[in-house]
Design an enzyme around this catalytic site. Sequence first.
Site, PDB file in Angstrom:
ATOM      1  CB  CYS A  72      17.823  39.726  -7.883  1.00  0.00           C
ATOM      2  SG  CYS A  72      16.208  40.296  -8.472  1.00  0.00           S
ATOM      3  CB  ALA A  75      16.621  44.371  -9.550  1.00  0.00           C
ATOM      4  NE  ARG A 106      16.967  52.839 -12.346  1.00  0.00           N
ATOM      5  CZ  ARG A 106      18.250  53.132 -12.577  1.00  0.00           C
ATOM      6  NH1 ARG A 106      19.072  53.332 -11.590  1.00  0.00           N
ATOM      7  NH2 ARG A 106      18.708  53.219 -13.798  1.00  0.00           N
TER       8      ARG A 106
HETATM    9  S1  SF4 Z   1      12.981  39.814  -6.368  1.00  0.00           S
HETATM   10 FE1  SF4 Z   1      11.982  38.094  -7.447  1.00  0.00          FE
HETATM   11  S2  SF4 Z   1      13.367  37.637  -9.152  1.00  0.00           S
HETATM   12 FE2  SF4 Z   1      14.565  38.847  -7.671  1.00  0.00          FE
HETATM   13  S3  SF4 Z   1      15.572  37.302  -6.326  1.00  0.00           S
HETATM   14 FE3  SF4 Z   1      13.629  37.886  -5.338  1.00  0.00          FE
HETATM   15  S4  SF4 Z   1      12.181  36.307  -6.061  1.00  0.00           S
HETATM   16 FE4  SF4 Z   1      13.929  36.247  -7.462  1.00  0.00          FE
END
Ligand code: SF4
Length: 501
Positions: A72, A75, A106
């Site tokens: 996402c 990330a 990482r």
């Molecule tokens: S990891 Fe956290 S920031 Fe990323 S999509 Fe999932 S809930 Fe949202």
Amino acid sequence: MSLKYDNDSDFHAKLIADVLSQYPGKAAKRRSKHLSVATSEKDAGEDANTISECEVKSNIKSVPGVMTIRGCAYAGSKGVVWGPIKDMVHISHGPVGCGQYSWSQRRNYYVGLTGIDTFVTMQFTSDFQEKDIVFGGDKKLEKVIDEIAELFPLSNGVSLQSECPIGLIGDDIEAVARKKAKEHTTTVVPVRCEGFRGVSQSLGHHIANDAIRDWVFDKKDVKFEPGPYDVNVIGDYNIGGDAWASRILLEEIGLRVVGNWSGDATLAEVERAPRATLNLIHCYRSMNYISRHMEEKYGIPWMEYNFFGPSQIAASLRDIAKHFGPEIEDKTEKVIARYQPFVSAVVDKYWPRLSGKRVMLYIGGLRPRHVITAYEDLGMEIVGTGYEFGHGDDYQRTGHYVNEGTLIYDDVTSYELEKFIEGIRPDLVGSGIKEKYPVQKMGIPFRQMHSWDYSGPYHGYDGLSIFARDMDMAINNPVWGLYDAPWKNDRASAGGSSMRT
Ligand code: SF4
């Protein structure tokens, strides 16, 4: 490869058709645009070189219901761009899970004392609870920043990496950042990288670049004496020490690396970047935005380079040297010549063990194209490659690396990748941790090409011998000769049939 097909192109086109035939009509139509076979075309340039075209649709939302290995936006910002800046504290702002489950994934190596003046492998979170979602979390965020100032006085700033809820509830993290930066006389960078933005981690890279532009550049009077050979290395995250191997080479040819973004980087390196003479981009995908900005605003040119494998290292060093003129060009030729015996020794050692081996790749960033020639330098062949979160300009650049007939797959689903691997049965697959064990269970050697499978560096001449050794260890490991169950081999050789299935 099946003997029924005249060439790889036909065989790979059939594999794509087989995979798509298993999908419902709408899904097949959507996925068909992301899969293709590289074709040849004449370059319009002066040399009229033959290059391959591997045009696929990319940077589009994944089909719901299929397994994708994308990340996402959070990330992309926290995990890739901001996280490795070592002397800042990066707060995963929101509930604990996003930071906890992406913690230290990482291998961004750094020099420093963790918890004293460097913080890369620590996990900081504002740990949102239900009341923070209902009543807002700005007060809590202020408290977290105050605690960091008290507990880690040698930290040089804080970044606020927003998780999904921050954008959903509309917290004003920019106001908090301004207030706390003033109070603690430090840098506080709010990053609006909520995971729901965009279709992959790629937008997170872009947002992270924009935060550098808006919240770091031009904010302070930077004390720095620029020189004529100053370069920034942009988009090298120092996985397994890659950036160090690259820096050695650049310094050997007479340049001064004044910033490395963002592996082993300090905030000061980011602040002074606009004073360099040239930006050298390793990962174009994640850092082209800020490089273009520096070109437009400060007049700093940028160029891409590739330090994987001796052919590309030499070509890239020569291109970089051209920018600085005869003195650096001369030094560069000497450096290339000095490493040549080492290169020959590595290639001579591994060529007999690796030549002719066929490789499939599925990675992110720049590696689906940049590592191709490193394999080819050892006599290997890339038969398939694709990007998790590539854009059109990545695939356009890939055309210069792949051969006609190469299978191209964008945001490939787990099902598609498995079927392609089953059909091609390459000698090696290079991808990520989620692909590693299914591929090995298919009896096919595998290397993680995000983390270098806990090895590295793979950049520069230092990386060449490690890269070659690792590929050899994977492919020629005797374990693959033990893959078939012994009782099956015994029965087969005795001409009997097995009761086991
Ligand atoms: S990891 Fe956290 S920031 Fe990323 S999509 Fe999932 S809930 Fe949202």
